[in-house]
Design a protein around this motif. Structure first.
Motif, PDB file in Angstrom:
ATOM      1  N   ALA A 120       0.843  -1.206   0.000  1.00 15.54           N
ATOM      2  CA  ALA A 120       0.000   0.000   0.000  1.00 15.54           C
ATOM      3  C   ALA A 120       0.875   1.251   0.000  1.00 15.54           C
ATOM      4  CB  ALA A 120      -0.923  -0.002   1.219  1.00 15.54           C
ATOM      5  N   ILE A 121       1.942   1.243   0.798  1.00 19.78           N
ATOM      6  CA  ILE A 121       2.857   2.386   0.853  1.00 19.78           C
ATOM      7  C   ILE A 121       3.578   2.544  -0.488  1.00 19.78           C
ATOM      8  CG2 ILE A 121       4.977   3.284   1.920  1.00 19.78           C
ATOM      9  CD1 ILE A 121       3.964   1.933   4.572  1.00 19.78           C
ATOM     10  N   ALA A 122       4.081   1.432  -1.004  1.00 20.48           N
ATOM     11  CA  ALA A 122       4.847   1.474  -2.257  1.00 20.48           C
ATOM     12  C   ALA A 122       4.012   1.956  -3.434  1.00 20.48           C
ATOM     13  CB  ALA A 122       5.417   0.096  -2.567  1.00 20.48           C
ATOM     14  N   SER A 123       2.740   1.624  -3.441  1.00 19.56           N
ATOM     15  CA  SER A 123       1.891   1.988  -4.576  1.00 19.56           C
ATOM     16  C   SER A 123       1.158   3.309  -4.355  1.00 19.56           C
ATOM     17  CB  SER A 123       0.887   0.871  -4.853  1.00 19.56           C
ATOM     18  OG  SER A 123       0.089   0.663  -3.715  1.00 19.56           O
ATOM     19  N   SER A 124       1.469   3.980  -3.255  1.00 22.44           N
ATOM     20  CA  SER A 124       0.763   5.218  -2.916  1.00 22.44           C
ATOM     21  C   SER A 124       0.967   6.330  -3.939  1.00 22.44           C
ATOM     22  CB  SER A 124       1.193   5.717  -1.536  1.00 22.44           C
ATOM     23  OG  SER A 124       2.560   6.085  -1.560  1.00 22.44           O
ATOM     24  N   ASP A 125       2.077   6.258  -4.690  1.00 26.22           N
ATOM     25  CA  ASP A 125       2.322   7.291  -5.699  1.00 26.22           C
ATOM     26  C   ASP A 125       1.674   6.947  -7.039  1.00 26.22           C
ATOM     27  OD1 ASP A 125       3.930   5.224  -6.576  1.00 26.22           O
ATOM     28  OD2 ASP A 125       5.783   6.397  -6.601  1.00 26.22           O
ATOM     29  N   GLY A 126       0.913   5.861  -7.059  1.00 26.23           N
ATOM     30  CA  GLY A 126       0.214   5.467  -8.278  1.00 26.23           C
ATOM     31  C   GLY A 126       1.082   4.663  -9.225  1.00 26.23           C
ATOM     32  N   ASP A 127       2.331   4.435  -8.832  1.00 29.98           N
ATOM     33  CA  ASP A 127       3.260   3.699  -9.692  1.00 29.98           C
ATOM     34  C   ASP A 127       3.965   2.638  -8.869  1.00 29.98           C
ATOM     35  OD1 ASP A 127       4.834   3.020 -11.913  1.00 29.98           O
ATOM     36  OD2 ASP A 127       6.442   4.340 -11.246  1.00 29.98           O
ATOM     37  N   PHE A 128       3.826   1.401  -9.283  1.00 33.64           N
ATOM     38  CA  PHE A 128       4.500   0.294  -8.601  1.00 33.64           C
ATOM     39  C   PHE A 128       5.285  -0.421  -9.686  1.00 33.64           C
ATOM     40  CE2 PHE A 128       4.280  -3.849  -6.169  1.00 33.64           C
ATOM     41  CZ  PHE A 128       5.009  -3.403  -5.075  1.00 33.64           C
ATOM     42  N   ASP A 129       6.529   0.047  -9.906  1.00 35.52           N
ATOM     43  CA  ASP A 129       7.296  -0.428 -11.054  1.00 35.52           C
ATOM     44  C   ASP A 129       7.965  -1.788 -10.806  1.00 35.52           C
ATOM     45  OD1 ASP A 129       9.767  -0.014  -9.704  1.00 35.52           O
ATOM     46  OD2 ASP A 129       9.863   2.056 -10.403  1.00 35.52           O
ATOM     47  N   ASP A 130       8.627  -2.288 -11.830  1.00 36.59           N
ATOM     48  CA  ASP A 130       9.248  -3.616 -11.754  1.00 36.59           C
ATOM     49  C   ASP A 130      10.327  -3.697 -10.678  1.00 36.59           C
ATOM     50  OD1 ASP A 130       7.566  -4.586 -13.696  1.00 36.59           O
ATOM     51  OD2 ASP A 130       9.000  -4.326 -15.335  1.00 36.59           O
ATOM     52  N   ASN A 131      11.104  -2.612 -10.493  1.00 33.74           N
ATOM     53  CA  ASN A 131      12.114  -2.604  -9.429  1.00 33.74           C
ATOM     54  C   ASN A 131      11.458  -2.773  -8.070  1.00 33.74           C
ATOM     55  OD1 ASN A 131      14.296  -2.154 -11.173  1.00 33.74           O
ATOM     56  ND2 ASN A 131      14.103   0.070 -11.035  1.00 33.74           N
ATOM     57  N   GLU A 132      10.366  -2.034  -7.860  1.00 35.87           N
ATOM     58  CA  GLU A 132       9.651  -2.108  -6.581  1.00 35.87           C
ATOM     59  C   GLU A 132       9.027  -3.492  -6.399  1.00 35.87           C
ATOM     60  OE1 GLU A 132       8.372   2.560  -6.034  1.00 35.87           O
ATOM     61  OE2 GLU A 132       7.203   1.304  -7.383  1.00 35.87           O
ATOM     62  N   LYS A 133       8.462  -4.035  -7.474  1.00 35.11           N
ATOM     63  CA  LYS A 133       7.877  -5.373  -7.385  1.00 35.11           C
ATOM     64  C   LYS A 133       8.941  -6.412  -7.058  1.00 35.11           C
ATOM     65  CE  LYS A 133       3.866  -4.639 -10.294  1.00 35.11           C
ATOM     66  NZ  LYS A 133       3.213  -4.848 -11.555  1.00 35.11           N
ATOM     67  N   SER A 134      10.122  -6.260  -7.633  1.00 31.45           N
ATOM     68  CA  SER A 134      11.225  -7.180  -7.383  1.00 31.45           C
ATOM     69  C   SER A 134      11.623  -7.158  -5.902  1.00 31.45           C
ATOM     70  CB  SER A 134      12.418  -6.814  -8.266  1.00 31.45           C
ATOM     71  OG  SER A 134      13.525  -7.590  -7.945  1.00 31.45           O
ATOM     72  N   VAL A 135      11.718  -5.963  -5.328  1.00 32.63           N
ATOM     73  CA  VAL A 135      12.052  -5.828  -3.901  1.00 32.63           C
ATOM     74  C   VAL A 135      10.910  -6.393  -3.055  1.00 32.63           C
ATOM     75  CG1 VAL A 135      12.500  -4.182  -2.036  1.00 32.63           C
ATOM     76  CG2 VAL A 135      13.600  -3.871  -4.248  1.00 32.63           C
ATOM     77  N   ALA A 136       9.670  -6.106  -3.444  1.00 29.40           N
ATOM     78  CA  ALA A 136       8.515  -6.622  -2.700  1.00 29.40           C
ATOM     79  C   ALA A 136       8.518  -8.154  -2.698  1.00 29.40           C
ATOM     80  CB  ALA A 136       7.216  -6.089  -3.300  1.00 29.40           C
ATOM     81  N   LYS A 137       8.916  -8.734  -3.821  1.00 32.44           N
ATOM     82  CA  LYS A 137       9.005 -10.194  -3.924  1.00 32.44           C
ATOM     83  C   LYS A 137      10.031 -10.742  -2.915  1.00 32.44           C
ATOM     84  CE  LYS A 137       8.389 -11.618  -8.229  1.00 32.44           C
ATOM     85  NZ  LYS A 137       8.593 -12.064  -9.606  1.00 32.44           N
ATOM     86  N   LYS A 138      11.196 -10.083  -2.835  1.00 36.06           N
ATOM     87  CA  LYS A 138      12.240 -10.493  -1.872  1.00 36.06           C
ATOM     88  C   LYS A 138      11.731 -10.371  -0.441  1.00 36.06           C
ATOM     89  CE  LYS A 138      16.210  -9.087  -4.657  1.00 36.06           C
ATOM     90  NZ  LYS A 138      17.198  -8.027  -4.850  1.00 36.06           N
ATOM     91  N   ILE A 139      10.967  -9.316  -0.177  1.00 36.20           N
ATOM     92  CA  ILE A 139      10.412  -9.107   1.166  1.00 36.20           C
ATOM     93  C   ILE A 139       9.437 -10.231   1.502  1.00 36.20           C
ATOM     94  CG2 ILE A 139       8.919  -7.601   2.556  1.00 36.20           C
ATOM     95  CD1 ILE A 139      10.253  -5.208   1.052  1.00 36.20           C
ATOM     96  N   ALA A 140       8.576 -10.579   0.549  1.00 37.79           N
ATOM     97  CA  ALA A 140       7.620 -11.668   0.767  1.00 37.79           C
ATOM     98  C   ALA A 140       8.354 -12.965   1.109  1.00 37.79           C
ATOM     99  CB  ALA A 140       6.728 -11.861  -0.462  1.00 37.79           C
ATOM    100  N   VAL A 141       9.394 -13.261   0.337  1.00 34.27           N
ATOM    101  CA  VAL A 141      10.175 -14.481   0.573  1.00 34.27           C
ATOM    102  C   VAL A 141      10.816 -14.429   1.962  1.00 34.27           C
ATOM    103  CG1 VAL A 141      12.212 -15.790  -0.192  1.00 34.27           C
ATOM    104  CG2 VAL A 141      10.540 -14.978  -1.869  1.00 34.27           C
ATOM    105  N   GLU A 142      11.368 -13.269   2.325  1.00 38.67           N
ATOM    106  CA  GLU A 142      11.994 -13.104   3.645  1.00 38.67           C
ATOM    107  C   GLU A 142      10.986 -13.365   4.760  1.00 38.67           C
ATOM    108  OE1 GLU A 142      15.094 -12.491   6.277  1.00 38.67           O
ATOM    109  OE2 GLU A 142      15.250 -12.525   4.100  1.00 38.67           O
TER     110      GLU A 142
END
Length: 152
Positions: A120-142
């Motif tokens: 929700a925080i990451a997408s608050s600017d209306g843009d959730f790009d591939d770099n952000e998705k990649s980091v979010a994926k790592k966070i989910a795995v963690e």
């Protein structure tokens, strides 16, 4: 996949109050550090964070309903600490942020709540790009979660 993710984001927005209730259940320093650590990791997903991005992120964090269960000063301070660690030394900063996330790993519901909050925080600017998705994926795995559950 993009449609699935935008549907996922819309459902997050619709469930803002539910997210606040969920965050209330886990109101602790560990939860706050994990959420702000994850937000800082995503803020720096493209390698840098401009002063304007920091201000925008802090403003969003201050106005986020779910985070209002914490004192604003605590939230901003925790987020700023993570950002400062990452800017000072990326490896050490990442290590500290992932360590904060890892402290929640034994509580799956808290992990899911943190993940929803970070997205929700990451997408608050209306843009959730591939770099952000990649980091979010790592966070989910963690956090021991399946990234696919979050459309990642």
């Amino acid at each position: 996949m993009a449609g699935g993710f935008s549907n996922f984001l819309n459902s997050l927005k619709e469930k803002a109050n539910e997210l606040k209730d969920d965050v209330m259940k886990f109101k602790s320093k560990n939860f706050l550090n994990a959420a702000t650590g994850g937000a800082a990791l995503i803020a720096l997903a493209d390698g840098t964070i401009q002063a304007e991005e920091k201000q925008k992120m802090i403003k969003f964090i201050e106005s986020n309903e779910a985070l209002k269960v914490f004192k604003t000063t605590e939230v901003v301070s925790s987020f700023t600490d993570h950002i400062n660690n990452l800017e000072f030394d990326k490896d050490i900063g990442e290590s500290k942020a992932f360590e904060a996330l890892n402290k929640l790993r034994s509580n799956e519901v808290a992990c899911r709540t943190v993940m929803r909050l970070i997205i929700a925080i990451a997408s608050s600017d209306g843009d959730f790009d591939d770099n952000e998705k990649s980091v979010a994926k790592k966070i989910a795995v963690e956090l021991g979660l399946n990234p696919a559950e979050f459309e990642l």
